[in-house]
Scaffold this active site. Structure first.
Site, PDB file in Angstrom:
ATOM      1  N   SER A   1      39.573  28.960  51.097  1.00 56.81           N
ATOM      2  CA  SER A   1      40.600  28.837  50.063  1.00 56.81           C
ATOM      3  C   SER A   1      42.005  28.632  50.619  1.00 56.81           C
ATOM      4  O   SER A   1      42.253  27.640  51.274  1.00 56.81           O
ATOM      5  CB  SER A   1      40.535  30.059  49.162  1.00 56.81           C
ATOM      6  OG  SER A   1      41.302  29.850  48.024  1.00 56.81           O
ATOM      7  N   HIS A   2      42.876  29.616  50.403  1.00 55.55           N
ATOM      8  CA  HIS A   2      44.276  29.464  50.808  1.00 55.55           C
ATOM      9  C   HIS A   2      44.508  29.912  52.249  1.00 55.55           C
ATOM     10  O   HIS A   2      45.628  29.833  52.754  1.00 55.55           O
ATOM     11  CB  HIS A   2      45.167  30.282  49.875  1.00 55.55           C
ATOM     12  CG  HIS A   2      44.787  31.732  49.882  1.00 55.55           C
ATOM     13  ND1 HIS A   2      43.662  32.201  49.250  1.00 55.55           N
ATOM     14  CD2 HIS A   2      45.348  32.790  50.485  1.00 55.55           C
ATOM     15  CE1 HIS A   2      43.557  33.491  49.466  1.00 55.55           C
ATOM     16  NE2 HIS A   2      44.566  33.890  50.208  1.00 55.55           N
TER      17      HIS A   2
ATOM     18  N   ARG B   1      43.656  27.240  42.872  1.00 51.46           N
ATOM     19  CA  ARG B   1      44.929  27.890  42.533  1.00 51.46           C
ATOM     20  C   ARG B   1      45.980  26.874  42.128  1.00 51.46           C
ATOM     21  O   ARG B   1      45.933  25.723  42.565  1.00 51.46           O
ATOM     22  CB  ARG B   1      45.490  28.649  43.737  1.00 51.46           C
ATOM     23  CG  ARG B   1      44.647  29.797  44.151  1.00 51.46           C
ATOM     24  CD  ARG B   1      45.344  30.576  45.250  1.00 51.46           C
ATOM     25  NE  ARG B   1      44.532  31.727  45.598  1.00 51.46           N
ATOM     26  CZ  ARG B   1      44.994  32.821  46.165  1.00 51.46           C
ATOM     27  NH1 ARG B   1      46.261  32.915  46.487  1.00 51.46           N
ATOM     28  NH2 ARG B   1      44.188  33.821  46.424  1.00 51.46           N
TER      29      ARG B   1
HETATM   30  C1  VG1 Z   1      42.903  37.131  46.379  1.00 50.70           C
HETATM   31  C2  VG1 Z   1      43.553  37.288  45.026  1.00 50.70           C
HETATM   32  C3  VG1 Z   1      42.493  37.265  43.940  1.00 50.70           C
HETATM   33  C4  VG1 Z   1      41.671  35.972  44.057  1.00 50.70           C
HETATM   34  C5  VG1 Z   1      41.105  35.850  45.446  1.00 50.70           C
HETATM   35  C6  VG1 Z   1      40.384  34.539  45.656  1.00 50.70           C
HETATM   36  O1  VG1 Z   1      42.038  38.215  46.622  1.00 50.70           O
HETATM   37  O2  VG1 Z   1      44.304  38.471  44.957  1.00 50.70           O
HETATM   38  O3  VG1 Z   1      43.113  37.380  42.686  1.00 50.70           O
HETATM   39  O4  VG1 Z   1      40.625  35.980  43.121  1.00 50.70           O
HETATM   40  O5  VG1 Z   1      42.151  35.921  46.405  1.00 50.70           O
HETATM   41  O6  VG1 Z   1      41.198  33.446  45.431  1.00 50.70           O
HETATM   42  P1  VG1 Z   1      42.473  39.473  47.522  1.00 50.70           P
HETATM   43  O7  VG1 Z   1      41.254  40.326  47.555  1.00 50.70           O
HETATM   44  O8  VG1 Z   1      42.904  38.931  48.836  1.00 50.70           O
HETATM   45  O9  VG1 Z   1      43.615  40.117  46.809  1.00 50.70           O
HETATM   46  V1  VG1 Z   1      40.989  32.058  46.374  1.00 50.70           V
HETATM   47  O10 VG1 Z   1      41.892  30.800  45.738  1.00 50.70           O
HETATM   48  O11 VG1 Z   1      41.395  32.609  47.843  1.00 50.70           O
HETATM   49  O12 VG1 Z   1      39.346  31.750  46.228  1.00 50.70           O
HETATM   50 CO    CO Z   2      41.348  28.946  46.338  1.00 50.57          CO
END
Ligand code: VG1
Ligand code: CO
Length: 569
Positions: free
Chosen positions: A126-127, A297
Site C-alpha cells: 500500500s502506502h 487511499r
Molecule cells: C492503516 C490505517 C487503516 C488502514 C490501513 C490499511 O492501518 O490506519 O485505517 O485501513 O492502514 O490501509 P494501521 O494499522 O497502520 O493504523 V492501506 O491503504 O495501507 O491498505
Molecule cells: Co492502500
C-alpha cells in the site's frame, strides 16, 4: 516416464517441497507487510501463499478460481509468477490476472466480484515505500472481493506456524505481459490463466456508477490536478481523466508506475504529497486529489490547498447522496466508520435517519455489514473512503464522488465544507503519528494506558492543559467490537478516552508497519456555532489543549524520546 531424460522433471509436474515455519507471518491491519528482503528469503513467500490458499479456500481449493494483481512495486512480478505456480500445484483451475500482474486494489476487488471468483491475492504494501530496500506485501481477499476477515487471517497465521511443506509447479511459465487466455495441463487437470487489461473493467464500472458526461463538463471548466504518486493509479487516471474526459495530460501527475515509487512514500497526505500541496497553494487550481501506491487511499484538496480531512470527506459524501447516481439508484441504508474516524458522519446519519456503525481500524470490518445490506458508504480517517460497489476502499471512486458533488452543486470545495459545517457543526480532527519508535516503547506506552483505564480513579476525572482548558472524562475503554452479522469478537482495538461534549482521544499501535512500532494518537473536538467564521479555525489551534493532554497522559516523550510526531494529519 520422464520426457526430458537424465532424471529431469516432466514439464508442469507438481513438486512437494519440504519447508519449516518462519516467525511473524501474522497478517496485520491489511495483509502481511515486510521488507522486500524478507519476502525474498527461500520459502518465505511460498509458506505464506500456501497458508493463504489452504485457509482462504478450504475444501474449495481444488477447482477454485482466483484473481491476482499488484501495485507494480518491486517483487510484484516474481510474486505473481510464484502464486500462479503454487495455485496450479494446489489444483486451482482458473486465474484472472492483470496484465504484467498490475491491478489497483479496488480494481482487483471489482474483478473478484465481476468474474465471480473464489478469492484473490493482492500484492502490495500500500502506502509503504517500495523498491529493493522498501516493503512488499501479500493480502488474501475472499469471494466478496474484500480483505479476508480475522477468522481467516488467524487461520493463515496458525498454518504458517506449523507448515512443513508446500506444493509448486516449478516449470510452469505463463506469459503475463500479453492479454489473452492460455490453458496449461497440470497433472491431468487444466489451469486457465486469463490476462486482462489492468484498467478496462474498472473504468467501465466507474462509468456505470457516475455520470461521466456531467463530470466531464465540470472538469473542463475548472483546473484540476490528480497525483498518482508513481503508484498504480497512473494508467487509470490517464484513461479516465485524459482519454474519457479530455483533460490535458499534464493534469495527471506522476503517472508512471515505478517499482520504487520514485523513492518516495506513496502516501497521499499533507507530508508525503507536499509537492501537490505546494502547487495547490499557488491558487491556480480548483481541485486536486492524490492516491496511494495501490490506489485505495485518496486525499482531496480544494482551491489554495484547502484540505478536506478524510473524516469530513466521508461526512460530506454522506450528506450529499443526491449527487451520486449509484446511491440514487440503489438507495442508502446506512454508513460506517472506523473507531478512530471522527463522529462527523454520525451527525449526518442522525439527522437523516440512517444507521451508523463503528468498527475497528481496517477495511475488512466493513465487509460483513455491506454484504448484509446494512451499509452502503463508509470510511476511515486514514484517507480511505468507499462504498458497497466493491469491498475495498477506492481512491479514484472518492475523487469521482467529490467531483460529482461539486458539479451537482456548482460550489467550491471550501463552500461545500462550509455549508456542511453550518448544518452539522464541525468535528475538528487530527492524527499524530510517531513512526519507527522501538517496539518495546510502543508496547510500554499501551500498557501504561491500559493500566490507566483500569484504574477506577481515572473515571470521572477532569484533564486540564497548562492554560487551564479542561475536559471531563465521560467514558474510557480498550475498544472491543462484536460483529453484528457473525458475532465474532475483536479485542484490544485501541484505547479510547471519551470526554463530555464529544471530545475524544484515541491511542493505538499501527498494524501495517514492517518493523518497530508506530504510535497513532487521534484527537477530536466538536463545536456547533452560530458564527460561520468560527468553522474556519485551524484544527491544530482548536485541538491544541487536547493534543497536549494526549501526549502527556501517555508519557510519550518519556517513553519514546520523541518531541515531535513524524506525520501530522
Ligand atoms: C492503516 C490505517 C487503516 C488502514 C490501513 C490499511 O492501518 O490506519 O485505517 O485501513 O492502514 O490501509 P494501521 O494499522 O497502520 O493504523 V492501506 O491503504 O495501507 O491498505
Ligand atoms: Co492502500
Amino acid at each position: 516416464m520422464s520426457c526430458c531424460g537424465g532424471g529431469a522433471m516432466a514439464p508442469n509436474s507438481i513438486e512437494t517441497i519440504t519447508t519449516s515455519p518462519f516467525e511473524g507471518q501474522k497478517p496485520g491491519t491489511s495483509g502481511l507487510r515486510k521488507p522486500v528482503g524478507t519476502f525474498q528469503q527461500p520459502h518465505y513467500s511460498e509458506n505464506f501463499i500456501q497458508a493463504g490458499l489452504i485457509a482462504g479456500l478450504g475444501d474449495k481449493l481444488v477447482g477454485s478460481s482466483l484473481a491476482v494483481g499488484g501495485d507494480g512495486r518491486f517483487f510484484c512480478k516474481e510474486a505473481a509468477q510464484l502464486i500462479i505456480k503454487m495455485a496450479a500445484a494446489n489444483g486451482v483451475s482458473r486465474i484472472v490476472i492483470g496484465q504484467n500482474g498490475i491491478l489497483s486494489t479496488p480494481a482487483c476487488s471489482h474483478i473478484i466480484r465481476k468474474y465471480k471468483l473464489d478469492g484473490g491475492f493482492i500484492l502490495t504494501a500500500s502506502h509503504n515505500p517500495g523498491g529493493p530496500k522498501g516493503d512488499f506485501g501479500i493480502k488474501y481477499n475472499i469471494s466478496n472481493g474484500g480483505p479476508a476477515p480475522e477468522g481467516i487471517t488467524d487461520k493463515i497465521y496458525k498454518i504458517t506456524q506449523t507448515i512443513s511443506e508446500y506444493k509448486i509447479v516449478p516449470n510452469l511459465k505463463v506469459d503475463i505481459s500479453h492479454k489473452g487466455t492460455t490453458s496449461h495441463k497440470i497433472a491431468g487437470a487444466t489451469l486457465t490463466v486469463e490476462v486482462v487489461d489492468s484498467v478496462t473493467d474498472y473504468v467501465e464500472f466507474m462509468k456505470e456508477i457516475f455520470n461521466f458526461s456531467k463530470i466531464k463538463e465540470y472538469v473542463k471548466s475548472k483546473n484540476i490536478l490528480l497525483n498518482a504518486m508513481n503508484g498504480v493509479t497512473g494508467p487509470y487516471l490517464q484513461k479516465i481523466f485524459v482519454k474519457e474526459m479530455g483533460l490535458p495530460s499534464d493534469s495527471c501527475l506522476n503517472c508512471e508506475v515505478l517499482p520504487d515509487f520514485g523513492g518516495r512514500h506513496p502516501d497521499p497526505n499533507l507530508t508525503y504529497a507536499s509537492d501537490l500541496v505546494d502547487i495547490m497553494k499557488q491558487g491556480k487550481h480548483d481541485f486536486a486529489a492524490a492516491f496511494d501506491g495501490d490506489g485505495d487511499r485518496n486525499m482531496i484538496l480544494g482551491h489554495k490547498a484547502f484540505f478536506v480531512t478524510p473524516c469530513d470527506s466521508l461526512a460530506v459524501l454522506a450528506g450529499n447522496l443526491q449527487c451520486i447516481p449509484y446511491f440514487q439508484k440503489h438507495g442508502v441504508k446506512g454508513f460506517a466508520r472506523s473507531m478512530p474516524t471522527s463522529e462527523a458522519v454520525d451527525k449526518v446519519a442522525e439527522k437523516n435517519g440512517k444507521e451508523c456503525f463503528e468498527v475497528p481500524t481496517g477495511w475488512k470490518f466493513f465487509g460483513n455489514l455491506m454484504d448484509a445490506g446494512k451499509i452502503n458508504l463508509c470510511g476511515e480517517e486514514s484517507f480511505g473512503t468507499g462504498s458497497d460497489h466493491i469491498r475495498e476502499k477506492d481512491g479514484i471512486w472518492a475523487a469521482l464522488a467529490w467531483l460529482s458533488v461539486l458539479a451537482h452543486k456548482n460550489k467550491s470545495v471550501e463552500e461545500v465544507l462550509m455549508e456542511h459545517w453550518e448544518i452539522y457543526g464541525r468535528n475538528f480532527f487530527s492524527r499524530y503519528d510517531y513512526e519507527n519508535v522501538s517496539a518495546e516503547a510502543g508496547a510500554k506506552l499501551m500498557e501504561g494506558l491500559d493500566k490507566l483505564i483500569q484504574d477506577p480513579k481515572t473515571r470521572g476525572m477532569t484533564f486540564s492543559d497548562p492554560t487551564g482548558k479542561s475536559y471531563r472524562m465521560q467514558y474510557l475503554d480498550n475498544f472491543e467490537y462484536t460483529d453484528p452479522i457473525d458475532g465474532s469478537v475483536s479485542k484490544n482495538q485501541g484505547i479510547r478516552f471519551l470526554f463530555e461534549e464529544g471530545s475524544r482521544i484515541i491511542y493505538r499501535l499501527s498494524g501495517t508497519g514492517s518493523s518497530g512500532a508506530t504510535i497513532r494518537i487521534y484527537v477530536e473536538g466538536y463545536e456547533k456555532s452560530e458564527n460561520p467564521q468560527f468553522y474556519k479555525e485551524d484544527a491544530q489551534d482548536f485541538l491544541k489543549p487536547l493534543i497536549t493532554i494526549a501526549v502527556r497522559t501517555s508519557k510519550l516523550k518519556e517513553l519514546t524520546g520523541r518531541d515531535q510526531p513524524t506525520v501530522i494529519t
